[in-house]
Design an enzyme around this catalytic site. Sequence first.
Site, PDB file in Angstrom:
ATOM      1  N   LYS A 232      35.410  27.784 -74.012  1.00 26.87           N
ATOM      2  CA  LYS A 232      36.864  27.885 -74.158  1.00 26.87           C
ATOM      3  C   LYS A 232      37.471  27.756 -72.765  1.00 26.87           C
ATOM      4  O   LYS A 232      37.299  28.625 -71.909  1.00 26.87           O
ATOM      5  CB  LYS A 232      37.260  29.214 -74.795  1.00 26.87           C
ATOM      6  CG  LYS A 232      38.768  29.342 -75.030  1.00 26.87           C
ATOM      7  CD  LYS A 232      39.121  30.667 -75.686  1.00 26.87           C
ATOM      8  CE  LYS A 232      40.614  30.789 -75.911  1.00 26.87           C
ATOM      9  NZ  LYS A 232      40.984  32.092 -76.521  1.00 26.87           N
TER      10      LYS A 232
ATOM     11  N   LYS B 269      36.718  24.498 -77.263  1.00 24.25           N
ATOM     12  CA  LYS B 269      38.175  24.617 -77.375  1.00 24.25           C
ATOM     13  C   LYS B 269      38.784  24.455 -75.991  1.00 24.25           C
ATOM     14  O   LYS B 269      38.342  25.116 -75.053  1.00 24.25           O
ATOM     15  CB  LYS B 269      38.529  25.991 -77.957  1.00 24.25           C
ATOM     16  CG  LYS B 269      40.006  26.264 -78.140  1.00 24.25           C
ATOM     17  CD  LYS B 269      40.232  27.657 -78.710  1.00 24.25           C
ATOM     18  CE  LYS B 269      41.721  27.943 -78.914  1.00 24.25           C
ATOM     19  NZ  LYS B 269      41.964  29.285 -79.477  1.00 24.25           N
TER      20      LYS B 269
END
Length: 332
Positions: A203, A255
């Site tokens: 992320k 992400k």
Amino acid sequence: MSAYGSFPGSRPRRLRTTPAMRRMVAENRLHPSDLILPAFVREGISEPLAISAMPGVVQHTRDTLRKAAVEAVEAGVAGIMLFGVPADENKDALGTAGTEPDGILQVAIRDVKAEVGDDLVIMSDLCLDEYTDHGHCGVLDEHGRVDNDATLERYAEMAQVQADAGVHVVGPSGMMDGQVGVIRDALDETGHEDVSILAYTAKYSSAFYGPFREAVASSLQGDRKTYQQDPANARESLRELALDLEEGADMVMVKPAGPYLDILYRVAQSVDVPVAAYQISGEFAMIEAAAEKGWIERDRAILETLLGIKRAGADTILTYWATEAAGWLRQA
């Protein structure tokens, strides 16, 4: 002139001549069951609230969330990722609302479970940022820094209450070191061995989260660069991947999706567990804004980006277009 008397001897265009031909030789295909719908539910509202930077996306009431879950099932969407948005007065330094059995996210999990049962994989965001008055993903120490290990204790509590509410999958998104292992232990020790963990493995600290902060009414002060990954780094994601798998992750995620397709490809080539990618709010907003201006074909652009994420290696894709796109795919 080739040895066979014609030039060129190889004509790849032969396999592009008709829609039926292109479908037959397609190397990648999107399916409704590839898609997961992120959804926001806000405490204490009687009507859904529009999110200005994300046209068509709302902060749901409990009733409209139930409806959205049913629509997702009917469209063939695989899952729903729930984010709770507490009232501002219920935020505090420890994110207490995130671990209360009757906190908004736990209530929403029970609502969706009662409405659709096991017909939809119910996922929950396991993070403190929505619930803290400072907006960070963890507990702060006396110097105002995120305290990794104190935060893990809170994540263990969150995992238990979300599992008690009936969630199928928890998604720890805070990027704390050791979070997957602590959550796995907490779930197993409380009789929730069947609850899966979708690890937010890579992320990145991204400019594309902007609209999301409106969506969750973020109270963030500062930034998250000390715990989210540096966009300059790629090998680091594979180190995070190895740690998450060692700690017991059932699925892993990258992400954002679009700006990090290279990372997604590396991860997908390295594992034998399902790989997810999250097409985040800023990616959504850019396409919607350009389409509103008439600069791109909206529906084609949506499907092209989803297919690109799939082609890079994602087994599942979290996207705010999940239900809409699934409808198109069912009609194709």
